[in-house]
Design a protein around this motif. Structure first.
Motif, PDB file in Angstrom:
ATOM      1  N   MET A 162       0.604  -1.766   0.354  1.00 40.03           N
ATOM      2  CA  MET A 162       0.227  -0.437   0.175  1.00 40.03           C
ATOM      3  C   MET A 162       0.997   1.184   0.137  1.00 40.03           C
ATOM      4  N   GLU A 163       0.021   2.530   0.295  1.00 34.99           N
ATOM      5  CA  GLU A 163       1.183   3.681  -0.235  1.00 34.99           C
ATOM      6  C   GLU A 163       0.648   4.392   1.316  1.00 34.99           C
ATOM      7  N   CYS A 164       1.676   5.037   2.133  1.00 33.55           N
ATOM      8  CA  CYS A 164       1.198   5.390   3.518  1.00 33.55           C
ATOM      9  C   CYS A 164      -0.284   6.072   2.956  1.00 33.55           C
ATOM     10  N   PRO A 165      -1.110   6.205   4.220  1.00 35.17           N
ATOM     11  CA  PRO A 165      -2.565   6.426   4.586  1.00 35.17           C
ATOM     12  C   PRO A 165      -2.974   8.140   4.334  1.00 35.17           C
ATOM     13  N   ASP A 166      -1.592   8.752   4.973  1.00 37.28           N
ATOM     14  CA  ASP A 166      -1.318  10.512   5.516  1.00 37.28           C
ATOM     15  C   ASP A 166      -0.721  10.745   3.988  1.00 37.28           C
ATOM     16  N   GLY A 167      -0.155  10.704   2.810  1.00 36.51           N
ATOM     17  CA  GLY A 167      -0.057  11.225   1.652  1.00 36.51           C
ATOM     18  C   GLY A 167       0.835  11.151   1.522  1.00 36.51           C
ATOM     19  N   CYS A 168       1.910  10.709   2.045  1.00 32.70           N
ATOM     20  CA  CYS A 168       3.893  11.318   1.279  1.00 32.70           C
ATOM     21  C   CYS A 168       4.149  10.409  -0.198  1.00 32.70           C
ATOM     22  N   GLY A 169       3.972   9.514  -0.459  1.00 34.36           N
ATOM     23  CA  GLY A 169       3.608   8.010  -1.423  1.00 34.36           C
ATOM     24  C   GLY A 169       4.353   7.471  -1.328  1.00 34.36           C
ATOM     25  N   VAL A 170       5.778   7.209  -0.453  1.00 35.78           N
ATOM     26  CA  VAL A 170       6.186   6.401   0.503  1.00 35.78           C
ATOM     27  C   VAL A 170       5.867   4.556   0.145  1.00 35.78           C
ATOM     28  N   LYS A 171       5.920   3.363  -0.034  1.00 33.38           N
ATOM     29  CA  LYS A 171       4.918   2.134  -0.448  1.00 33.38           C
ATOM     30  C   LYS A 171       5.924   1.583   0.528  1.00 33.38           C
ATOM     31  N   LEU A 172       4.462   0.834   0.920  1.00 31.93           N
ATOM     32  CA  LEU A 172       5.361  -0.160   1.653  1.00 31.93           C
ATOM     33  C   LEU A 172       4.317  -1.275   2.240  1.00 31.93           C
ATOM     34  N   THR A 173       4.335  -1.839   2.692  1.00 31.90           N
ATOM     35  CA  THR A 173       3.409  -3.053   3.039  1.00 31.90           C
ATOM     36  C   THR A 173       2.491  -2.253   5.123  1.00 31.90           C
ATOM     37  N   ARG A 174       1.411  -3.196   5.121  1.00 36.09           N
ATOM     38  CA  ARG A 174       0.609  -2.624   6.264  1.00 36.09           C
ATOM     39  C   ARG A 174       1.332  -2.816   7.439  1.00 36.09           C
ATOM     40  N   GLY A 175       1.956  -4.282   7.253  1.00 39.72           N
ATOM     41  CA  GLY A 175       2.710  -4.194   9.116  1.00 39.72           C
ATOM     42  C   GLY A 175       3.936  -3.529   9.218  1.00 39.72           C
ATOM     43  N   ALA A 176       4.296  -2.875   7.946  1.00 45.77           N
ATOM     44  CA  ALA A 176       5.518  -1.904   7.919  1.00 45.77           C
ATOM     45  C   ALA A 176       4.810  -0.497   8.694  1.00 45.77           C
ATOM     46  N   LEU A 177       3.562  -0.246   8.574  1.00 45.94           N
ATOM     47  CA  LEU A 177       2.829   1.227   8.709  1.00 45.94           C
ATOM     48  C   LEU A 177       3.382   1.776  10.287  1.00 45.94           C
ATOM     49  N   ALA A 178       2.795   1.221  10.683  1.00 47.41           N
ATOM     50  CA  ALA A 178       3.374   1.880  12.357  1.00 47.41           C
ATOM     51  C   ALA A 178       4.568   2.036  12.691  1.00 47.41           C
ATOM     52  N   ALA A 179       5.501   1.647  12.195  1.00 44.20           N
ATOM     53  CA  ALA A 179       7.212   2.078  12.105  1.00 44.20           C
ATOM     54  C   ALA A 179       7.593   3.055  11.369  1.00 44.20           C
ATOM     55  N   HIS A 180       6.233   2.900  10.449  1.00 47.64           N
ATOM     56  CA  HIS A 180       6.796   3.980   9.292  1.00 47.64           C
ATOM     57  C   HIS A 180       6.739   5.386   9.473  1.00 47.64           C
ATOM     58  N   ARG A 181       5.008   5.512  10.203  1.00 47.83           N
ATOM     59  CA  ARG A 181       4.792   6.483  10.502  1.00 47.83           C
ATOM     60  C   ARG A 181       5.312   7.325  12.127  1.00 47.83           C
ATOM     61  N   GLN A 182       6.671   6.878  12.555  1.00 45.19           N
ATOM     62  CA  GLN A 182       7.162   7.234  13.453  1.00 45.19           C
ATOM     63  C   GLN A 182       8.237   8.581  12.746  1.00 45.19           C
ATOM     64  N   VAL A 183       8.489   8.200  11.410  1.00 43.41           N
ATOM     65  CA  VAL A 183       9.344   8.632  10.772  1.00 43.41           C
ATOM     66  C   VAL A 183       8.562   9.561   9.717  1.00 43.41           C
ATOM     67  N   CYS A 184       7.558   9.579   9.428  1.00 43.65           N
ATOM     68  CA  CYS A 184       6.741  10.146   8.131  1.00 43.65           C
ATOM     69  C   CYS A 184       6.460  11.161   8.474  1.00 43.65           C
ATOM     70  N   ASP A 185       7.269  11.995   7.137  1.00 43.65           N
ATOM     71  CA  ASP A 185       6.841  13.639   7.394  1.00 43.65           C
ATOM     72  C   ASP A 185       6.028  14.295   7.628  1.00 43.65           C
ATOM     73  N   LYS A 186       4.473  13.473   6.642  1.00 46.08           N
ATOM     74  CA  LYS A 186       3.527  14.153   7.096  1.00 46.08           C
ATOM     75  C   LYS A 186       2.490  13.939   8.191  1.00 46.08           C
ATOM     76  N   SER A 187       3.631  12.645   9.501  1.00 49.95           N
ATOM     77  CA  SER A 187       2.480  12.293  10.467  1.00 49.95           C
ATOM     78  C   SER A 187       3.363  13.870  11.880  1.00 49.95           C
ATOM     79  N   PHE A 188       4.110  15.007  11.374  1.00 50.96           N
ATOM     80  CA  PHE A 188       5.028  15.638  12.060  1.00 50.96           C
ATOM     81  C   PHE A 188       4.289  17.375  11.940  1.00 50.96           C
ATOM     82  N   GLU A 189       4.538  18.356  12.838  1.00 57.14           N
ATOM     83  CA  GLU A 189       4.004  19.005  12.119  1.00 57.14           C
ATOM     84  C   GLU A 189       4.867  20.553  13.032  1.00 57.14           C
ATOM     85  N   GLU A 190       5.691  21.883  12.235  1.00 57.60           N
ATOM     86  CA  GLU A 190       6.659  22.424  13.292  1.00 57.60           C
ATOM     87  C   GLU A 190       6.148  23.174  13.936  1.00 57.60           C
ATOM     88  N   CYS A 191       6.413  23.766  14.713  1.00 56.43           N
ATOM     89  CA  CYS A 191       6.100  25.054  14.961  1.00 56.43           C
ATOM     90  C   CYS A 191       6.092  26.388  15.005  1.00 56.43           C
TER      91      CYS A 191
END
Length: 404
Positions: A162-191
């Protein structure tokens, strides 16, 4: 989206091969995709495959457009047989071992396949095969009924691509999604105040934790703006005074005598305005149009120079870019350099698209005009950086001073 299609050899276990062949669509050569249609002659096909046909693709028997019926309505026993076919996960070890590649996840199973593990309300439910999901980096060991595969397993298989559901464009497996979200740019925001990055939804907690630090930053920025405002006000008063003197000179009777003085004063005012504007200019922009042609013209190790521009009152700055990088730069990386024909000590940063690098501190300029600059290597270009085949490079001045 259409449901996924599977070849018999990719997923069907040997014990169910003969049964599965009865549900092989003769048009697309895959297991018939739901909704499965049955012709009056008893053959089954995918609905989309059968739609343009007016004769059975296998026995050539003609039939009317509305003669083909859903298998679930005219042959419930056949439907249960189809759902009971023993299969492996499309991403199973057996598929990899046979040299066949698992089918791509170009779409999710259709909503019609929900609950396919059970028959109609008039018949007893099908028994679901027990299975064990294996968390493996390359394969899934699930086996079970075809109905369970469509209705449940594909929706929870950890090896489903699958592709990252947050929209960063990275292709991965469903099992790797949780680990990917720890480094995904779309999972963070900037002060917007201090520039720190933190997980989405934690802005309020960040502001409470850094409240004192934010207050100090805002106070420092306010002091800088007040100082700049006072300097600007002083320059404005000077310009007003010069304008008043010009008006007084214009009212005097000795126009001829004062004409030369008036011209000189006007030149001084114009020069003063240019100096003030030049000293206040801290950002220069260089737009390179037809970027694709530029990359073809300047191979790796060759640089393209800009025209002169002014920063901080110094008019002899110019920049260069290596469109294909230099030395060990990657395929999507460029190198940037800043030059000056005066001896200056300068602090600056490059901005490419929405990305800016850290401040660079250097002494620039040599009397012989040999290119001797300071810059930033290995700037990676993203797809959003190039707009309409144009690359915009900005040079932001932080501080400049002449070197004696």
């Amino acid at each position: 989206m259409a449901a996924m299609k599977f070849l018999i050899d990719d997923i069907v276990l040997s014990e169910s091969l003969e049964v599965a062949k009865q549900f092989d669509c003769a048009v697309c050569l895959h297991i018939a995709q739901e909704p499965v249609m049955q012709t009056p002659c008893g053959h089954v096909y995918c609905k989309d495959c059968l739609a343009p046909c007016r004769v059975c693709p296998q026995c050539r028997e003609p039939f009317d457009a509305d003669a083909a019926k859903p298998l679930s309505e005219v042959n419930k026993l056949g439907m249960r047989f189809m759902h009971g076919i023993k299969v492996r996960c499309p991403y199973a070890a057996a598929a990899a071992a046979s040299g066949r590649q698992a089918p791509p996840a170009n779409s999710e199973p259709s909503a019609d396949s929900e609950g396919l593990g059970s028959a109609s309300a008039d018949s007893p439910p099908c028994k679901r095969a027990k299975h064990v999901d294996s968390i493996d980096m390359q394969q899934c060991t699930w086996t079970g009924d075809y109905g369970d595969l469509l209705g449940k397993h594909l929706g929870e298989c950890l090896q489903y691509p699958m592709e990252c559901p947050d929209g960063c464009g990275v292709k991965l497996t469903r099992g790797a999604l949780a680990a990917h979200r720890q480094v995904c740019d779309k999972s963070f925001e900037e002060c917007p105040i201090c520039g720190d990055r933190f997980p989405l939804g934690t802005l309020s907690a960040h502001r409470k934790e850094k409240a004192e630090f934010h207050a100090e930053l805002l106070e420092a920025k306010l002091a800088e703006k007040e100082a700049a405002s006072k300097e600007s006000f002083s320059v404005s008063k000077c310009l007003v005074s010069v304008d008043d003197q010009l008006k007084k000179l214009a009212t005097k009777t000795q126009v001829t005598t004062h004409a030369a003085r008036l011209t000189k004063v006007e030149e001084q005012v114009s020069s003063l305005k240019e100096q003030i504007a030049g000293q206040q200019q801290t950002l220069a922009s260089w737009k390179i149009t037809d970027w694709a042609r530029c990359r073809r013209k300047y191979p790796k190790g060759k640089q393209h120079f800009s025209s002169y521009f002014s920063l901080g009152g110094v008019p002899t700055f110019y920049a260069s870019v290596y469109p294909n990088g230099k030395d060990d730069d990657g395929p999507d990386q460029i190198s940037l350099y800043l030059y000056c024909e005066k001896h200056v000590h300068v602090k600056f940063r490059f901005i490419v698209g929405d990305k800016s690098n850290s401040e660079l501190d250097s002494f620039l300029g040599v009397p012989s005009r040999i290119h001797n600059g300071w810059g930033n290597k290995s700037v990676t270009l993203g797809t959003e950086t190039i707009r309409d085949d144009t690359l915009e490079i900005k040079v932001e001045l932080v501080k400049v001073s002449s070197v004696v």
